[in-house]
Design an enzyme around this catalytic site. Structure first.
Site, PDB file in Angstrom:
ATOM      1  N   TYR A   4     -24.551 -48.387  -2.885  1.00  0.00           N
ATOM      2  CA  TYR A   4     -23.622 -49.069  -3.786  1.00  0.00           C
ATOM      3  C   TYR A   4     -22.236 -49.250  -3.139  1.00  0.00           C
ATOM      4  O   TYR A   4     -21.408 -49.995  -3.651  1.00  0.00           O
ATOM      5  CB  TYR A   4     -23.443 -48.324  -5.128  1.00  0.00           C
TER       6      TYR A   4
ATOM      7  N   HIS B  10     -33.785 -42.737  -2.785  1.00  0.00           N
ATOM      8  CA  HIS B  10     -33.530 -43.926  -3.621  1.00  0.00           C
ATOM      9  C   HIS B  10     -34.790 -44.745  -3.906  1.00  0.00           C
ATOM     10  O   HIS B  10     -35.012 -45.194  -5.031  1.00  0.00           O
ATOM     11  CB  HIS B  10     -32.456 -44.796  -2.948  1.00  0.00           C
TER      12      HIS B  10
HETATM   13  N1  LIG Z   1     -32.361 -46.107  -8.915  1.00  0.00           N
HETATM   14  C1  LIG Z   1     -32.335 -47.416  -8.879  1.00  0.00           C
HETATM   15  O1  LIG Z   1     -33.043 -48.058  -8.075  1.00  0.00           O
HETATM   16  C2  LIG Z   1     -31.466 -48.156  -9.858  1.00  0.00           C
HETATM   17  C3  LIG Z   1     -31.705 -49.517 -10.099  1.00  0.00           C
HETATM   18  C4  LIG Z   1     -30.875 -50.158 -11.047  1.00  0.00           C
HETATM   19  C5  LIG Z   1     -29.896 -49.437 -11.710  1.00  0.00           C
HETATM   20  N2  LIG Z   1     -29.699 -48.109 -11.422  1.00  0.00           N
HETATM   21  C6  LIG Z   1     -28.612 -47.313 -12.077  1.00  0.00           C
HETATM   22  O2  LIG Z   1     -28.692 -47.464 -13.466  1.00  0.00           O
HETATM   23  C7  LIG Z   1     -27.437 -47.916 -13.956  1.00  0.00           C
HETATM   24  C8  LIG Z   1     -27.629 -48.628 -15.278  1.00  0.00           C
HETATM   25  O3  LIG Z   1     -28.458 -49.793 -15.154  1.00  0.00           O
HETATM   26  P1  LIG Z   1     -27.792 -51.183 -15.345  1.00  0.00           P
HETATM   27  O4  LIG Z   1     -26.710 -51.295 -14.330  1.00  0.00           O
HETATM   28  O5  LIG Z   1     -28.844 -52.223 -15.405  1.00  0.00           O
HETATM   29  O6  LIG Z   1     -27.032 -51.019 -16.759  1.00  0.00           O
HETATM   30  P2  LIG Z   1     -27.371 -51.244 -18.279  1.00  0.00           P
HETATM   31  O7  LIG Z   1     -26.490 -50.285 -18.995  1.00  0.00           O
HETATM   32  O8  LIG Z   1     -28.822 -51.289 -18.577  1.00  0.00           O
HETATM   33  O9  LIG Z   1     -26.841 -52.736 -18.517  1.00  0.00           O
HETATM   34  C9  LIG Z   1     -25.595 -53.135 -18.148  1.00  0.00           C
HETATM   35  C10 LIG Z   1     -25.333 -54.465 -18.838  1.00  0.00           C
HETATM   36  O10 LIG Z   1     -25.251 -54.255 -20.240  1.00  0.00           O
HETATM   37  C11 LIG Z   1     -23.999 -54.707 -20.725  1.00  0.00           C
HETATM   38  N3  LIG Z   1     -23.528 -53.749 -21.729  1.00  0.00           N
HETATM   39  C12 LIG Z   1     -23.349 -52.421 -21.568  1.00  0.00           C
HETATM   40  N4  LIG Z   1     -22.917 -51.865 -22.716  1.00  0.00           N
HETATM   41  C13 LIG Z   1     -22.823 -52.867 -23.632  1.00  0.00           C
HETATM   42  C14 LIG Z   1     -22.444 -52.933 -24.999  1.00  0.00           C
HETATM   43  N5  LIG Z   1     -22.095 -51.839 -25.657  1.00  0.00           N
HETATM   44  N6  LIG Z   1     -22.469 -54.140 -25.616  1.00  0.00           N
HETATM   45  C15 LIG Z   1     -22.848 -55.265 -24.952  1.00  0.00           C
HETATM   46  N7  LIG Z   1     -23.214 -55.266 -23.653  1.00  0.00           N
HETATM   47  C16 LIG Z   1     -23.211 -54.074 -22.994  1.00  0.00           C
HETATM   48  C17 LIG Z   1     -23.084 -54.759 -19.533  1.00  0.00           C
HETATM   49  O11 LIG Z   1     -22.151 -55.796 -19.680  1.00  0.00           O
HETATM   50  P3  LIG Z   1     -20.562 -55.505 -19.607  1.00  0.00           P
HETATM   51  O12 LIG Z   1     -20.285 -54.985 -18.227  1.00  0.00           O
HETATM   52  O13 LIG Z   1     -19.969 -56.865 -19.881  1.00  0.00           O
HETATM   53  O14 LIG Z   1     -20.276 -54.493 -20.683  1.00  0.00           O
HETATM   54  C18 LIG Z   1     -24.042 -55.061 -18.386  1.00  0.00           C
HETATM   55  O15 LIG Z   1     -24.237 -56.457 -18.262  1.00  0.00           O
HETATM   56  C19 LIG Z   1     -26.876 -48.714 -12.765  1.00  0.00           C
HETATM   57  O16 LIG Z   1     -25.519 -49.018 -12.880  1.00  0.00           O
HETATM   58  C20 LIG Z   1     -27.217 -47.752 -11.652  1.00  0.00           C
HETATM   59  O17 LIG Z   1     -26.310 -46.667 -11.643  1.00  0.00           O
HETATM   60  C21 LIG Z   1     -30.485 -47.472 -10.532  1.00  0.00           C
END
Ligand SMILES: NC(=O)c1ccc[n+]([C@@H]2O[C@H](COP(=O)([O-])OP(=O)(O)OC[C@H]3O[C@@H](n4cnc5c(N)ncnc54)[C@H](OP(=O)(O)O)[C@@H]3O)[C@@H](O)[C@H]2O)c1
Length: 278
Positions: A47, A105
């Site tokens: 990241y 990862h």
């Molecule tokens: N291990 C892996 O391979 C892997 C892969 C993917 C992700 N991850 C981890 O998992 C984390 C979470 O997954 P993700 O990044 O997909 O996040 P997520 O929390 O599933 O989704 C984030 C999205 O949701 C929106 N959002 C969040 N809270 C909200 C709310 N209360 N109301 C409306 N929209 C909302 C955000 O927009 P806004 O920013 O506009 O609020 C953003 O577009 C990543 O950041 C990373 O740390 C790990």
């Protein structure tokens, strides 16, 4: 904040996800996330934001022992030649002398799993890392990793949202005593226009994000990652421990799962996934 226990690890049930955030986003969001009450931060070497996160944590005034820091070793660092040096670099960037949870990862690598697990165990023995685990492992590779590891593996982190039935992998992860850490809970925004989730949210007077996060953390042994770039959404995303979904709500959300709903599936890194077909 509720914790999930896995082996000797206590993992805060909601972690702040930082994928795709660097520089300004991190300096804006991490201090605010810590002020809002987040105590679990999820990052990864790939990241490229460990240094900014380390700075924010160090300057937060919150004792290091109260913050649970997860990072992930990138696949190009899995060999015995690179692993330890990469962890030292993560420690330096994160400005800490230990990482709470270090994950492999992705499984896709030519380095034998025996070598990867030996390296994970070595950084635990050296006191650089408190807990270890993996991300994106299927049932077979998770079982093999558990067999190979002297130190307990405490979590498998993988994609999990209402549209993706992960019952096979969750069942095996739980049975082995590991926590499930779910990512992409919001299914890259798909949840926000879902009529079933809209109806449940309206009935509970909660937002859709809160309903999905509650659905995740209400399941036994599940930790949810939540990412937002909006300060005004931080408190909302943590406020999911003062209400419950009943079994009809839970079942209605499980029923949203459909085939072909996987979002994160990078060729060359992803394993052959355990699929339920729905
Ligand atoms: N291990 C892996 O391979 C892997 C892969 C993917 C992700 N991850 C981890 O998992 C984390 C979470 O997954 P993700 O990044 O997909 O996040 P997520 O929390 O599933 O989704 C984030 C999205 O949701 C929106 N959002 C969040 N809270 C909200 C709310 N209360 N109301 C409306 N929209 C909302 C955000 O927009 P806004 O920013 O506009 O609020 C953003 O577009 C990543 O950041 C990373 O740390 C790990």
């Amino acid at each position: 904040m509720q914790n999930v226990r896995a082996g000797n690890a206590l993992i805060p049930a909601i972690g702040f996800g930082t994928y795709g955030m660097n520089g300004d986003d991190i300096y804006r969001m991490i201090p605010a996330a810590l002020r809002a009450g987040f105590r679990h931060i999820d990052t990864a070497q790939i990241y490229r934001n460990e240094a900014e996160i380390g700075e924010c944590v160090a300057e937060s005034g919150i004792p290091r022992s109260e913050i649970f820091l997860t990072t992930k070793v990138w696949v190009s660092n899995y060999s015995a030649r690179h692993f330890d040096a990469s962890v030292n670099e993560s420690l330096r960037k994160l400005k800490t002398d230990y990482i709470d949870l270090l994950l492999l990862h992705w499984p896709g690598s030519d380095v034998p799993l025996t070598e990867q697990i030996a390296e994970l165990n070595a950084v635990v023995r050296a006191g650089k890392v408190r807990h270890i685990g993996m991300s994106n492992f299927n049932r077979a590779s998770m079982t093999e990793a558990i067999r190979l590891s002297a130190a307990p593996l405490v979590t498998n982190q993988f994609e999990y949202h209402p549209y993706l039935n992960q019952s096979l992998l969750i069942g095996s992860t739980r049975q082995a005593g590991l926590a499930v850490t779910g990512y992409c809970g919001m299914a890259i925004g798909r949840v926000f226009s879902d009529p079933t989730l809209m109806e449940i949210a309206a009935r509970h007077d909660k937002t859709i994000a809160q309903i999905v996060l509650r659905w995740l953390v209400q399941q036994s042994g599940v930790v949810a990652l939540s990412r937002t770039t909006r300060v005004d959404r931080l408190a909302q995303n943590l406020a999911v421990f003062d209400f419950e979904l009943d079994s009809a709500d839970m079942t209605a959300i499980y029923a949203l799962a459909t085939a072909n709903s996987r979002i994160v599936d990078p060729p060359g890194l992803a394993p052959l996934w355990d699929s339920t077909g729905a």
